[in-house]
Design a protein around this motif. Structure first.
Motif, PDB file in Angstrom:
ATOM      1  N   LEU A  73      47.963  45.858  63.208  1.00  0.00           N
ATOM      2  CA  LEU A  73      49.261  46.014  62.559  1.00  0.00           C
ATOM      3  C   LEU A  73      49.162  46.645  61.173  1.00  0.00           C
ATOM      4  CD1 LEU A  73      50.899  42.572  63.445  1.00  0.00           C
ATOM      5  CD2 LEU A  73      51.313  44.779  64.547  1.00  0.00           C
ATOM      6  N   TYR A  74      48.177  46.186  60.401  1.00  0.00           N
ATOM      7  CA  TYR A  74      48.103  46.588  59.004  1.00  0.00           C
ATOM      8  C   TYR A  74      46.715  47.145  58.677  1.00  0.00           C
ATOM      9  CZ  TYR A  74      52.079  43.340  58.862  1.00  0.00           C
ATOM     10  OH  TYR A  74      53.256  42.687  59.108  1.00  0.00           O
ATOM     11  N   PRO A  75      46.646  48.282  58.013  1.00  0.00           N
ATOM     12  CA  PRO A  75      45.336  48.885  57.716  1.00  0.00           C
ATOM     13  C   PRO A  75      44.496  48.050  56.750  1.00  0.00           C
ATOM     14  CG  PRO A  75      47.100  50.102  56.616  1.00  0.00           C
ATOM     15  CD  PRO A  75      47.759  49.143  57.563  1.00  0.00           C
ATOM     16  N   TRP A  76      45.144  47.186  55.970  1.00  0.00           N
ATOM     17  CA  TRP A  76      44.414  46.382  54.985  1.00  0.00           C
ATOM     18  C   TRP A  76      44.000  45.009  55.527  1.00  0.00           C
ATOM     19  CZ3 TRP A  76      47.846  42.584  55.229  1.00  0.00           C
ATOM     20  CH2 TRP A  76      49.210  42.899  55.325  1.00  0.00           C
ATOM     21  N   ALA A  77      44.210  44.746  56.785  1.00  0.00           N
ATOM     22  CA  ALA A  77      43.847  43.449  57.359  1.00  0.00           C
ATOM     23  C   ALA A  77      42.366  43.160  57.138  1.00  0.00           C
ATOM     24  CB  ALA A  77      44.173  43.416  58.846  1.00  0.00           C
ATOM     25  N   GLY A  78      42.064  41.940  56.720  1.00  0.00           N
ATOM     26  CA  GLY A  78      40.683  41.543  56.486  1.00  0.00           C
ATOM     27  C   GLY A  78      40.147  41.903  55.121  1.00  0.00           C
ATOM     28  N   GLN A  79      40.924  42.651  54.340  1.00  0.00           N
ATOM     29  CA  GLN A  79      40.496  43.048  53.001  1.00  0.00           C
ATOM     30  C   GLN A  79      41.195  42.180  51.958  1.00  0.00           C
ATOM     31  OE1 GLN A  79      41.298  47.244  52.485  1.00  0.00           O
ATOM     32  NE2 GLN A  79      40.492  47.752  54.513  1.00  0.00           N
ATOM     33  N   TYR A  80      40.503  41.934  50.852  1.00  0.00           N
ATOM     34  CA  TYR A  80      41.156  41.232  49.748  1.00  0.00           C
ATOM     35  C   TYR A  80      42.319  42.076  49.240  1.00  0.00           C
ATOM     36  CZ  TYR A  80      36.898  38.377  49.562  1.00  0.00           C
ATOM     37  OH  TYR A  80      35.851  37.543  49.857  1.00  0.00           O
ATOM     38  N   ARG A  81      43.394  41.405  48.896  1.00  0.00           N
ATOM     39  CA  ARG A  81      44.567  42.151  48.431  1.00  0.00           C
ATOM     40  C   ARG A  81      44.287  42.839  47.094  1.00  0.00           C
ATOM     41  NH1 ARG A  81      46.833  38.745  44.444  1.00  0.00           N
ATOM     42  NH2 ARG A  81      46.254  36.565  44.797  1.00  0.00           N
ATOM     43  N   SER A  82      44.979  43.921  46.870  1.00  0.00           N
ATOM     44  CA  SER A  82      44.859  44.659  45.608  1.00  0.00           C
ATOM     45  C   SER A  82      46.155  44.591  44.810  1.00  0.00           C
ATOM     46  CB  SER A  82      44.495  46.120  45.888  1.00  0.00           C
ATOM     47  OG  SER A  82      45.509  46.743  46.671  1.00  0.00           O
ATOM     48  N   SER A  86      53.258  36.679  43.533  1.00  0.00           N
ATOM     49  CA  SER A  86      53.749  35.446  42.939  1.00  0.00           C
ATOM     50  C   SER A  86      54.941  34.923  43.714  1.00  0.00           C
ATOM     51  CB  SER A  86      54.149  35.673  41.471  1.00  0.00           C
ATOM     52  OG  SER A  86      55.220  36.609  41.377  1.00  0.00           O
ATOM     53  N   LYS A  87      55.204  33.641  43.517  1.00  0.00           N
ATOM     54  CA  LYS A  87      56.428  32.998  43.957  1.00  0.00           C
ATOM     55  C   LYS A  87      57.016  32.313  42.739  1.00  0.00           C
ATOM     56  CE  LYS A  87      56.036  32.142  48.903  1.00  0.00           C
ATOM     57  NZ  LYS A  87      56.169  31.123  49.976  1.00  0.00           N
ATOM     58  N   PRO A  88      58.263  31.844  42.796  1.00  0.00           N
ATOM     59  CA  PRO A  88      58.824  31.155  41.635  1.00  0.00           C
ATOM     60  C   PRO A  88      57.908  30.025  41.166  1.00  0.00           C
ATOM     61  CG  PRO A  88      60.550  31.604  43.227  1.00  0.00           C
ATOM     62  CD  PRO A  88      59.256  31.995  43.878  1.00  0.00           C
ATOM     63  N   ASN A  89      57.536  30.090  39.895  1.00  0.00           N
ATOM     64  CA  ASN A  89      56.700  29.076  39.241  1.00  0.00           C
ATOM     65  C   ASN A  89      55.256  29.040  39.745  1.00  0.00           C
ATOM     66  OD1 ASN A  89      58.903  28.087  37.672  1.00  0.00           O
ATOM     67  ND2 ASN A  89      59.610  26.958  39.472  1.00  0.00           N
ATOM     68  N   ILE A  90      54.874  30.002  40.573  1.00  0.00           N
ATOM     69  CA  ILE A  90      53.485  30.105  41.016  1.00  0.00           C
ATOM     70  C   ILE A  90      53.056  31.573  40.958  1.00  0.00           C
ATOM     71  CG2 ILE A  90      51.830  29.826  42.889  1.00  0.00           C
ATOM     72  CD1 ILE A  90      53.402  27.570  43.976  1.00  0.00           C
ATOM     73  N   ARG A  91      51.999  31.810  40.198  1.00  0.00           N
ATOM     74  CA  ARG A  91      51.394  33.138  40.223  1.00  0.00           C
ATOM     75  C   ARG A  91      50.031  32.988  40.866  1.00  0.00           C
ATOM     76  NH1 ARG A  91      52.672  37.837  38.148  1.00  0.00           N
ATOM     77  NH2 ARG A  91      51.078  39.431  37.808  1.00  0.00           N
ATOM     78  N   PHE A  92      49.819  33.669  41.963  1.00  0.00           N
ATOM     79  CA  PHE A  92      48.561  33.564  42.670  1.00  0.00           C
ATOM     80  C   PHE A  92      47.455  34.292  41.904  1.00  0.00           C
ATOM     81  CE2 PHE A  92      51.836  33.421  46.126  1.00  0.00           C
ATOM     82  CZ  PHE A  92      51.700  32.062  46.390  1.00  0.00           C
ATOM     83  N   ALA A  93      46.228  34.058  42.294  1.00  0.00           N
ATOM     84  CA  ALA A  93      45.081  34.613  41.583  1.00  0.00           C
ATOM     85  C   ALA A  93      45.200  36.131  41.427  1.00  0.00           C
ATOM     86  CB  ALA A  93      43.798  34.274  42.326  1.00  0.00           C
ATOM     87  N   SER A  94      44.744  36.617  40.298  1.00  0.00           N
ATOM     88  CA  SER A  94      44.704  38.057  40.072  1.00  0.00           C
ATOM     89  C   SER A  94      43.795  38.704  41.105  1.00  0.00           C
ATOM     90  CB  SER A  94      44.172  38.349  38.668  1.00  0.00           C
ATOM     91  OG  SER A  94      43.781  39.709  38.556  1.00  0.00           O
ATOM     92  N   PRO A  95      44.178  39.854  41.642  1.00  0.00           N
ATOM     93  CA  PRO A  95      43.299  40.529  42.605  1.00  0.00           C
ATOM     94  C   PRO A  95      41.932  40.861  42.011  1.00  0.00           C
ATOM     95  CG  PRO A  95      45.142  41.947  41.952  1.00  0.00           C
ATOM     96  CD  PRO A  95      45.450  40.588  41.449  1.00  0.00           C
ATOM     97  N   LEU A  96      41.858  40.995  40.703  1.00  0.00           N
ATOM     98  CA  LEU A  96      40.577  41.288  40.057  1.00  0.00           C
ATOM     99  C   LEU A  96      39.626  40.102  40.120  1.00  0.00           C
ATOM    100  CD1 LEU A  96      41.866  43.153  36.863  1.00  0.00           C
ATOM    101  CD2 LEU A  96      41.020  44.157  39.000  1.00  0.00           C
ATOM    102  N   GLN A  97      40.161  38.906  40.361  1.00  0.00           N
ATOM    103  CA  GLN A  97      39.360  37.688  40.386  1.00  0.00           C
ATOM    104  C   GLN A  97      39.059  37.182  41.796  1.00  0.00           C
ATOM    105  OE1 GLN A  97      38.035  36.109  37.650  1.00  0.00           O
ATOM    106  NE2 GLN A  97      38.742  37.924  36.543  1.00  0.00           N
ATOM    107  N   ILE A  98      39.652  37.806  42.809  1.00  0.00           N
ATOM    108  CA  ILE A  98      39.569  37.248  44.163  1.00  0.00           C
ATOM    109  C   ILE A  98      38.127  37.161  44.667  1.00  0.00           C
ATOM    110  CG2 ILE A  98      40.129  37.674  46.591  1.00  0.00           C
ATOM    111  CD1 ILE A  98      42.897  38.579  45.675  1.00  0.00           C
ATOM    112  N   ALA A  99      37.357  38.203  44.500  1.00  0.00           N
ATOM    113  CA  ALA A  99      35.978  38.191  45.021  1.00  0.00           C
ATOM    114  C   ALA A  99      35.176  37.046  44.401  1.00  0.00           C
ATOM    115  CB  ALA A  99      35.297  39.532  44.755  1.00  0.00           C
TER     116      ALA A  99
END
Length: 204
Positions: A73-82, A86-99
């Motif tokens: 479905l998606y060419p980026w499947a299995g790859q860390y997001r770039s 975020s959602k309200p009151n939640i910011r997920f980890a920076s893509p620079l920190q994922i690895a």
């Protein structure tokens, strides 16, 4: 899309979808059709994982699961997001920190997979709750993190001698679940522990 705030091209939507479907290789524009496709492919992934039950867990394995599920479905499947997400009151980890954070997650949780049969009930509940919250806050992939995290919980639960979790309670109490994830930002896992304990006790 409504569910997340994102940045950069990974957030692009399929032309003709009214910004309701992510850009995909099958040119699907209907959200309902995409939901069916993802659900059917996820069922195939569950069959694959439990038919050839893992002897160990690693983050590359989770990436493989993600690619096996969504790779058509998606060419980026299995790859860390770039993208930032975020959602309200939640910011997920920076893509620079994922690895880096993925390595920490593997060391703290995935590497302990074979210890799970030795955990008592409270240890298991605490471990599953913490692992789930931290995976969600890491949010390593562009899409499907919640469903991969549920598969991971199911695999861990079965390894510990329990049953795959019935998530209907979570779905019925989405506000409580969301607040439990928010509490995890302060390393407060007691609310997610309550949800997991209720599910495990209800399945006995």
């Amino acid at each position: 899309m409504g569910r997340y705030d994102t940045s950069n091209s990974e957030g692009e939507c399929q032309p003709g979808s009214n910004n309701q479907v992510l850009s995909n290789m099958l040119d699907i524009t209907d959200p309902a059709e995409m939901s069916v496709a993802e659900t059917e492919l996820l069922a195939q992934l569950y069959f694959y994982v439990f038919d050839d039950f893992p002897q160990a867990l690693s983050f590359p394995m989770l990436s493989f699961w993600h690619r096996a599920w969504l790779g058509n479905l998606y060419p980026w499947a299995g790859q860390y997001r770039s993208v930032d997400m975020s959602k309200p009151n939640i910011r997920f980890a920076s893509p620079l920190q994922i690895a880096k954070l993925a390595q920490s997650f593997e060391a703290q949780y995935l590497a302990r997979f074979n210890e799970l049969p030795t955990f008592n009930d409270q240890q298991l509940v605490a471990f599953l709750a913490e692992a789930h919250v931290e995976f969600i806050l890491l949010h390593p992939f562009r899409e499907g993190n919640g469903r991969i995290s549920r598969l991971l919980l199911d695999v861990m639960a079965v390894k510990a001698g329990a049953q795959p979790l019935d998530y209907s309670l979570w779905d019925e109490h989405k506000d409580f679940y969301f607040k439990a994830i928010q509490a995890g930002l302060a390393r407060d896992y007691q609310h997610l522990e309550r949800l997991i304990r209720d599910v495990l006790e209800g399945q006995r």
